[in-house]
Design an enzyme around this catalytic site. Structure first.
Site: not given
Length: 547
Positions: A101, A167, A169, A197, A199, A241, A308
């Site tokens: 993402n 972060q 996108d 996985r 995210d 996820e 986590h």
């Protein structure tokens, strides 16, 4: 076997926390290699590695600055390959996090994008002159972010981000971004990993007038990704996820004609396990499962008690969220965003009976289970550390310096104070320790095809505090009589397991509509249970088969 994930148990591994091999206070891949036998001993068969990429680490490595390199604290690409080979040699598969993402704002793509409006990388991200678009989109990190737009002085525009402002996108309306992501996946699959996985997948696209989640364009891309992987790397596992309601998760499995993910996280079940235990009432579990749709053949849910992230309370009502905070996070520092930042054993006040009950419950529900590093020894947390760091402290191996994690004078985070009493070495020889009880639970679960692959139906107990359900293998998986044989060679007498759980702290009487005697797999030395009316001890967990 391409559907191996139906029979798998995953272990979530934070490399920085596991074992330091060079005395710098940071866990690394060479250190983790030395601890693979411990992981294998638990009865798990696949390791999920949290982000190991180059990163400024403003979000635990989920802010990636180079997708094709290992963070220097963790070692080198050669160290990663050595770890992968060592895991495979022990029969352990390895999947990694694929963060699609967003990138770090330190990624060369974003640095080039912000410096030059005409750079080809400008269109790798989502920009605005006003920062007013997509106003119906929720803010995920409410504690620290006030908007999904952040103004960048160098770029002279706002950039879009669903998580931290460090972060940005990626722009999936740009086909070049698709190819960049596919090439990154190829890089790691060529090295030999077994899957990803993936995210934060609900947020890949933005459209005005929507909440910018679960959009049709997102599913189009994910089907394209699956076609690439199936074509070039058949057998690769893709795990979604997506913290969404079960009905919104269903499309992420795709269809037989256009598959997306083989496995999807089932987030909403997790808080309801804790809710039901504290309320001594099975209703939250029954209700969320009633909302869980049937999934396509060959796909699977993924379940966990902790990982986590914070114990998310997004998928509960505001009233339940407030009640959960009061019950499980009375100290405000235990709360984060819309969740609770605590480890498993402290959430249960280190109560061994509740710990066993909750594990037996989650391990017998449909789904592929995850164990988070350290939870196998009931590790504590440190709520005085910021963000989620309190649940990412060094693994506690023994009573020596720094719990056997590192020889350094200072570790990346302080070791928990209780490590002298709570560590792997001290629990190895105690049959009633967290460690050995988890090994027993996993071994017992894995011996039962009905618990690994079976269908699921609730059994009415006539008692709101006692949850019961049957796991059973359909006829096409059975062979002669009551013998079941699965593709991994396991066989077991009987086609079903009746799972019974007393969520209360007093004896409960229940009527079970199955005649005959039962043997409890979780207490194999106990006498068989006989009769339809049974007294269930406080916080009891039973996995019953016919005697």
């Amino acid at each position: 076997m391409e559907d191996w994930y139906h029979d798998a148990v995953f272990y979530e591994l934070y490399i920085r926390a596991y074992q330091d091999s060079n005395g710098d206070g940071q866990g690394d891949f060479r250190g983790a290699i030395a601890r693979l036998d411990h992981i294998k001993s638990l009865g798990v068969n696949c390791i999920w590695i949290m982000p190991h990429y180059a990163s400024p680490l403003l979000d635990g490595g989920y802010d990636i600055s180079d997708y094709r390199d290992v963070h220097p604290d963790f070692g080198t690409l050669a160290d990663f390959k050595a770890f992968l080979d060592a895991a495979h040699a022990r029969g352990l598969r390895v999947i990694t996090d694929m963060v699609m993402n967003h990138t770090s704002d330190q990624h060369p793509w974003f640095q080039a994008a912000r410096q030059d409006k005409n750079s080809p990388y400008r269109d790798y991200y989502v920009w605005s002159d006003t920062g007013t678009e997509y106003a119906e989109t929720r803010i995920i990190f409410l504690d620290v972010e006030k908007s999904n737009w952040t103004y960048d002085e160098v770029a002279g525009q706002y950039f879009w981000h669903r998580f931290y402002s460090s972060q940005p996108d990626l722009n999936y309306d740009n086909p070049k971004v698709h190819e960049e992501m596919f090439d990154i996946m190829r890089f790691w699959l060529d090295m030999g990993i077994d899957g990803f996985r993936v995210d934060a997948i609900p947020y890949l696209y933005e459209r005005e007038g929507t909440n910018c989640e679960n959009l049709p364009e997102t599913h189009d891309f994910l089907q394209k990704m699956r076609r690439m992987v199936d074509s070039e790397y058949p057998g690769t596992l893709l795990i979604a996820e997506a913290n969404q309601w079960p009905e919104d998760l269903l499309p992420y499995f795709g269809t037989p004609e256009n598959p997306e993910f083989q496995v999807c996280f089932h987030f909403p079940i997790m808080p309801r396990l804790y809710q039901a235990l504290r309320a001594q009432d099975k209703t939250p579990i029954v209700e969320i499962w009633a909302q869980t749709p049937a999934i396509p053949s060959g796909t699977q849910w993924m379940t966990f008690l902790r990982n986590h992230d914070e114990l998310t309370l997004e998928m509960v009502t505001p009233e339940v969220r407030q009640w959960m905070w009061e019950q499980y996070a009375p100290e405000p520092r235990m709360r984060l965003n819309l969740g609770i930042r605590r480890r498993l054993a402290p959430l249960l006040d280190f109560n061994g009976e509740k710990w066993f009950l909750l594990h037996a419950l989650f391990l017998s529900l449909p789904g592929t289970p995850i164990v988070y590093y350290g939870d196998e020894i009931g590790m504590a947390d440190n709520i005085w550390l910021p963000d989620r760091h309190g649940c990412r402290t060094p693994m506690q191996w023994d009573a020596s310096k720094n719990a056997g994690f590192s020889d350094a004078n200072e570790t990346y985070l302080p070791v928990n104070d209780d490590y002298h009493q709570r560590n792997v070495a001290v629990q190895e020889d105690d049959p009633n320790s967290y460690l050995n009880r988890l090994r027993f639970l996993l071994q017992t679960r894995q011996s039962q095809p009905a618990l690994r692959r079976g269908d699921f139906e609730f059994v009415e107990t006539g008692n709101g505090a006692v949850l019961a359900f049957r796991r059973f293998v359909s006829d096409q998986l059975a062979v002669s009589g009551e013998q079941l044989a699965m593709s991994d060679g396991h066989s077991v007498r009987g086609q079903w397991v009746l799972c019974v759980f007393n969520l209360s702290d007093v004896v409960q009487q229940v009527g079970l509509a199955v005649a005959g005697g039962y043997q409890d797999l979780l207490h194999p030395d106990s006498l068989p249970l006989v009769g339809d009316m049974l007294n269930v001890p406080p916080h009891a967990a039973w996995w019953l088969v016919k005697t």
